[in-house]
Design a protein around this motif. Structure first.
Motif, PDB file in Angstrom:
ATOM      1  N   ILE A 205     -27.780  51.398 -85.182  1.00  0.00           N
ATOM      2  CA  ILE A 205     -27.701  51.918 -83.819  1.00  0.00           C
ATOM      3  C   ILE A 205     -27.080  53.314 -83.875  1.00  0.00           C
ATOM      4  O   ILE A 205     -26.023  53.502 -84.490  1.00  0.00           O
ATOM      5  N   LEU A 206     -27.755  54.264 -83.232  1.00  0.00           N
ATOM      6  CA  LEU A 206     -27.257  55.641 -83.239  1.00  0.00           C
ATOM      7  C   LEU A 206     -26.652  55.983 -81.887  1.00  0.00           C
ATOM      8  O   LEU A 206     -27.026  55.393 -80.868  1.00  0.00           O
ATOM      9  N   ALA A 207     -25.747  56.959 -81.888  1.00  0.00           N
ATOM     10  CA  ALA A 207     -25.202  57.459 -80.622  1.00  0.00           C
ATOM     11  C   ALA A 207     -25.524  58.946 -80.505  1.00  0.00           C
ATOM     12  O   ALA A 207     -25.881  59.594 -81.480  1.00  0.00           O
ATOM     13  N   GLU A 208     -25.414  59.457 -79.282  1.00  0.00           N
ATOM     14  CA  GLU A 208     -25.679  60.880 -79.052  1.00  0.00           C
ATOM     15  C   GLU A 208     -24.528  61.722 -79.595  1.00  0.00           C
ATOM     16  O   GLU A 208     -23.388  61.269 -79.663  1.00  0.00           O
ATOM     17  N   ARG A 209     -24.863  62.984 -79.885  1.00  0.00           N
ATOM     18  CA  ARG A 209     -23.855  63.939 -80.339  1.00  0.00           C
ATOM     19  C   ARG A 209     -22.710  64.059 -79.322  1.00  0.00           C
ATOM     20  O   ARG A 209     -21.541  64.158 -79.690  1.00  0.00           O
ATOM     21  N   GLU A 210     -23.062  63.990 -78.023  1.00  0.00           N
ATOM     22  CA  GLU A 210     -22.042  64.152 -76.976  1.00  0.00           C
ATOM     23  C   GLU A 210     -20.923  63.106 -77.101  1.00  0.00           C
ATOM     24  O   GLU A 210     -19.756  63.384 -76.813  1.00  0.00           O
ATOM     25  N   PHE A 211     -21.302  61.905 -77.517  1.00  0.00           N
ATOM     26  CA  PHE A 211     -20.325  60.826 -77.679  1.00  0.00           C
ATOM     27  C   PHE A 211     -19.270  61.213 -78.723  1.00  0.00           C
ATOM     28  O   PHE A 211     -18.072  61.038 -78.521  1.00  0.00           O
TER      29      PHE A 211
ATOM     30  N   ILE B  28     -23.144  55.782 -87.575  1.00  0.00           N
ATOM     31  CA  ILE B  28     -24.281  54.953 -87.169  1.00  0.00           C
ATOM     32  C   ILE B  28     -23.812  53.516 -87.364  1.00  0.00           C
ATOM     33  O   ILE B  28     -23.223  53.212 -88.401  1.00  0.00           O
ATOM     34  N   GLN B  29     -24.041  52.653 -86.378  1.00  0.00           N
ATOM     35  CA  GLN B  29     -23.658  51.244 -86.591  1.00  0.00           C
ATOM     36  C   GLN B  29     -24.675  50.610 -87.538  1.00  0.00           C
ATOM     37  O   GLN B  29     -25.819  50.372 -87.154  1.00  0.00           O
TER      38      GLN B  29
ATOM     39  N   LEU C  57     -12.171  47.552 -76.576  1.00  0.00           N
ATOM     40  CA  LEU C  57     -13.570  47.693 -77.009  1.00  0.00           C
ATOM     41  C   LEU C  57     -14.401  48.376 -75.922  1.00  0.00           C
ATOM     42  O   LEU C  57     -14.273  48.063 -74.744  1.00  0.00           O
ATOM     43  N   ILE C  58     -15.238  49.291 -76.369  1.00  0.00           N
ATOM     44  CA  ILE C  58     -16.156  49.962 -75.443  1.00  0.00           C
ATOM     45  C   ILE C  58     -17.567  49.876 -76.019  1.00  0.00           C
ATOM     46  O   ILE C  58     -17.746  49.582 -77.204  1.00  0.00           O
ATOM     47  N   ASP C  59     -18.566  50.161 -75.160  1.00  0.00           N
ATOM     48  CA  ASP C  59     -19.942  50.187 -75.655  1.00  0.00           C
ATOM     49  C   ASP C  59     -20.144  51.438 -76.501  1.00  0.00           C
ATOM     50  O   ASP C  59     -19.748  52.537 -76.097  1.00  0.00           O
ATOM     51  N   TYR C  60     -20.772  51.232 -77.647  1.00  0.00           N
ATOM     52  CA  TYR C  60     -21.046  52.365 -78.549  1.00  0.00           C
ATOM     53  C   TYR C  60     -21.946  53.365 -77.834  1.00  0.00           C
ATOM     54  O   TYR C  60     -22.997  52.995 -77.288  1.00  0.00           O
ATOM     55  N   GLY C  61     -21.515  54.604 -77.786  1.00  0.00           N
ATOM     56  CA  GLY C  61     -22.325  55.649 -77.155  1.00  0.00           C
ATOM     57  C   GLY C  61     -21.999  55.899 -75.699  1.00  0.00           C
ATOM     58  O   GLY C  61     -22.522  56.848 -75.105  1.00  0.00           O
ATOM     59  N   ASN C  62     -21.128  55.072 -75.106  1.00  0.00           N
ATOM     60  CA  ASN C  62     -20.842  55.214 -73.670  1.00  0.00           C
ATOM     61  C   ASN C  62     -19.680  56.192 -73.441  1.00  0.00           C
ATOM     62  O   ASN C  62     -18.513  55.859 -73.641  1.00  0.00           O
ATOM     63  N   VAL C  63     -20.031  57.410 -73.025  1.00  0.00           N
ATOM     64  CA  VAL C  63     -19.048  58.482 -72.891  1.00  0.00           C
ATOM     65  C   VAL C  63     -18.023  58.170 -71.795  1.00  0.00           C
ATOM     66  O   VAL C  63     -16.820  58.417 -71.959  1.00  0.00           O
ATOM     67  N   GLU C  64     -18.482  57.599 -70.694  1.00  0.00           N
ATOM     68  CA  GLU C  64     -17.561  57.310 -69.579  1.00  0.00           C
ATOM     69  C   GLU C  64     -16.516  56.269 -69.994  1.00  0.00           C
ATOM     70  O   GLU C  64     -15.330  56.410 -69.723  1.00  0.00           O
ATOM     71  N   GLN C  65     -16.967  55.208 -70.662  1.00  0.00           N
ATOM     72  CA  GLN C  65     -16.021  54.185 -71.126  1.00  0.00           C
ATOM     73  C   GLN C  65     -15.030  54.777 -72.128  1.00  0.00           C
ATOM     74  O   GLN C  65     -13.852  54.437 -72.138  1.00  0.00           O
TER      75      GLN C  65
END
Ligand SMILES: Cc1ncc(COP(=O)(O)O)c(C=O)c1O
Length: 392
Positions: free
Chosen positions: A196-202, A189-190, A164-172
């Protein structure tokens, strides 16, 4: 029969596993529901993002009537015309190479099938999923649902195989997806987690990592799919194409049906007997799904939702700006909107109900708006009035 009588039967004869509101509906039309006493409600819940074309849409009621007279169920032992046609319709709204469909009966089953497909395809058994996600309630789907409240008491799941990782966390994300990963599963979107939204980069990184490390990228479109966010699918906001998408909810506009869509090549992993379902893809469900898809295309529901959603969001932002911090955040895309209300979410729900409007509260503090996509301007304004009334 009145609502009290229904309540009594419910208490006596049903599992008490739902925290139900004491409302009972008799019929619906467009975005309106009518209770047993004929009181009208504006429904901004849509059966939890299901009744996207509204209640009693003529195209849907007509196909149900016609198809149920012809054939409801026949089994997957035979060719099913309606199933093949619905799959072709789905392929026509999916970007390449998503062209092969397996029909199931719910969102959970779709995710279960997606995970099994990824395990078999890659020969690997680890999955990367996100905290605060929701993917369903069977053991596999529950294992990738990153919320312990749903898992407690049901262990052992296959959670040991889930990172499991944090939603939106690119490094994880970069650390979690490895050469042992069969699949990465993400909601665009969660929804249940509180809009909860995440960035496009994710999402772009997710696509690149899966390509680089040989994992399959699954987008759970059960809630975000079928025009809910203003595009046909939620992933289309991020300029990525996943390997597998899972669908359900609005696909049948209330008739239970789910699906996964993937490339022909990945689909070929499931050889005859590898996976299946008795009811999945039955003629009635798939005739309805085909009609839903065609109606959404004909009525340009995606464009309508994009326009309505952005207008509503800007009205809600205006209300938030005047709320002196009581509305903490407005999040969302299209007609999947979350209003972060802190401890007041239930109060807004109660006031809305007093005004004949149904809204949903998720993640404890978020008023979630997931109405029929065909809702009218006057219903939007009616909810805004409630929110203004609450702030006054
Ligand atoms: C994103 C997502 N995936 C899966 C599910 C589970 O779908 P179902 O309840 O049809 O099994 C849901 C249900 O809310 C969902 O929102």
């Amino acid at each position: 029969m009145n609502t009290d009588k229904v309540k009594e039967l419910d208490r006596n004869y049903l599992f008490q596993n739902y925290g139900r509101q004491e409302l009972c509906f008799k019929h619906g039309e467009k975005e309106f529901l009518y209770d047993l006493d004929d009181r009208r409600y504006i429904d901004l819940v849509a059966g939890i993002a299901v009744n996207s074309l509204g209640y009693a849409h003529p195209a849907i009621t007509q196909i149900i009537a016609e198809q149920s007279k012809r054939l409801i169920h026949v089994s997957n032992l035979y060719l099913v015309k309606e199933q093949a046609e619905a799959a072709a319709a789905l392929a026509s709204v999916c970007p390449s190479p998503l062209s092969s469909t397996l029909f199931v009966n719910s969102g959970t089953e779709a995710n279960e099938a997606a995970l099994k497909l990824a395990f078999k395809r890659t020969g690997r058994s680890r999955v990367v999923a996100t905290y605060n996600s929701f993917h369903g309630r069977t053991s596999g789907a529950l294992s990738v649902t990153g919320q312990s409240k749903y898992q407690e008491g049901f262990e052992p799941l296959i959670s040991e195989a889930v990172d499991l990782i944090d939603y939106g966390n690119v490094e994880q994300l970069k650390d979690a997806v490895t050469k042992d990963t069969a699949a990465l599963i993400l909601e665009p979107i969660q929804g249940e987690g509180g809009v909860i939204l995440a960035e496009r980069e994710f999402f772009r990184t997710a696509r690149d990592l899966c390509d680089e490390r040989g994992a399959l990228f699954i987008c759970d479109e059960v809630q975000t799919g079928m025009c809910r966010t203003g595009r046909f699918f939620g992933f289309q906001h991020y300029d990525v194409v996943p390997d597998i998408i899972s669908l359900a909810k609005a696909l049948g506009n209330g008739y239970p049906i789910g699906a996964i869509v993937t490339s022909g090549e990945i689909a070929s992993t499931f050889t005859p007997g590898a996976h299946g379902t008795t009811f999945g893809g039955n003629p009635l469900g798939t005739a309805i799904a085909k009609t839903v898809i065609e109606t959404m295309v004909d009525e340009k529901i995606d464009a309508q939702v994009a326009e309505k959603g952005s207008r509503w969001m800007s009205m809600l932002h205006d209300i938030m700006d005047r709320s002196e911090g009581r509305i903490k955040e407005i999040r969302g895309q299209g007609l999947l909107i979350g209003i972060e209300m802190g401890k007041h979410a239930k109060d807004v729900q109660t006031l809305a109900l007093d005004n004949g409007i149904l809204v949903n509260v998720c993640a404890g503090s978020v008023v979630r708006l997931i109405p029929p996509l065909i809702l009218s301007e006057s219903s939007i304004l009616a909810f805004n009035d409630v929110l203004n009334q609450f702030l006054e």
